[in-house]
Scaffold this motif. Sequence first.
Motif, PDB file in Angstrom:
ATOM      1  N   GLU A   1      -5.094  -3.757   2.593  1.00 26.81           N
ATOM      2  CA  GLU A   1      -6.437  -3.204   2.371  1.00 26.81           C
ATOM      3  C   GLU A   1      -7.499  -4.291   2.544  1.00 26.81           C
ATOM      4  O   GLU A   1      -8.599  -4.019   3.045  1.00 26.81           O
ATOM      5  N   TRP A   7      -7.442   3.500  -4.405  1.00 27.61           N
ATOM      6  CA  TRP A   7      -7.183   2.493  -5.441  1.00 27.61           C
ATOM      7  C   TRP A   7      -7.334   3.122  -6.824  1.00 27.61           C
ATOM      8  O   TRP A   7      -6.506   2.870  -7.714  1.00 27.61           O
ATOM      9  N   ARG A  62      -1.696   4.832  -0.224  1.00 29.40           N
ATOM     10  CA  ARG A  62      -2.641   3.790   0.178  1.00 29.40           C
ATOM     11  C   ARG A  62      -2.264   3.210   1.545  1.00 29.40           C
ATOM     12  O   ARG A  62      -3.128   2.979   2.400  1.00 29.40           O
TER      13      ARG A  62
END
Length: 324
Positions: free
Chosen positions: A24, A66, A81
């Motif tokens: 990320e 998140w 994710r």
Amino acid sequence: MAMNSLKELFKLEKKPTKGLLSFEWVVVGYTLLTLLFILFAYTKLPHAQAMIVGRVRILAIIGALWFVYRLAPCRLTRLARAAAQLALLAWWYPDTYELNRILPNLDHIFAQADQNLFGYQPALYFSQRMPWPWFSELMDLGYASYFPMILVVTVYYFFYRYQEFGRMVFVLIGSFFIFYVIFIFLPVTGPQYYYLAIGPDNVIEGVFPQVGDYFYHHAERIVSPGWQKGIFYHMVEGAHQAGERPTAAFPSSHVGITVVLLLLAWIGQPRGHKLFWWLLPFAVLMFFATVYIQAHYVVDVVAGLLCGVLFFSVLMPLSKSFKL
């Protein structure tokens, strides 16, 4: 066994990761880098406002996932994710064209490199010399196997090498975004666009003029060569019609990412070697197919092979420095 695997998906982690995951951070970094590019070249980009809004949405998705993970930190939310960012790679790809279209095209350099090496254009003559339906379908099968290979390696790591799953996703996504940075600052469209821009006579005669900002206004391409009645031909051509843009030819990310996948498969024991040998035939077909369907010059393929090894060699050790 299936029930145990299902329970593992929802089992809460004892020490959940508090911040963003390594892959990320890669997405955030690329988002901010390209945002600066957009702001700097705002008046030259025809869809600058939409590109900025798209990036805000990407950051919002990262934040939302998140938050969901923090509410329920388990394998399923961690997978969400990763899956979201892998899926969004398809959104980022055409975005490179929106950025590099303001720079002068460089295809003449790479077409000339192939000409110097072979005395002709392999991307032009490969499909003409081997037009047989069965061979065409093999080539298109290889090219169409790209996304399934990504899915297979991702699923394998999630279910059989979960402790290494985050590292695998970091290496894969990191490789993609390094390619995307190169594509932005090295505008090469590949034969399927460039040949059409300069005309068949120039290609046959080995004359490769500069086209400057031609692709700022044009996105037409040659229809893929091959057996047009083939199942895999229609899959490849349909994918091109849906998402292809005059961008991302050098180096070949299809080849480079495939090399990364092979290396990830090889090190992913206990079944990694078996997975590697299963993927290898499709990878080899992929390497040849990129030239056969006129997506790439041969020099793109060679560079893609080298980049795949290089990116893996750099990102795999680097992944040990991050929370995964």
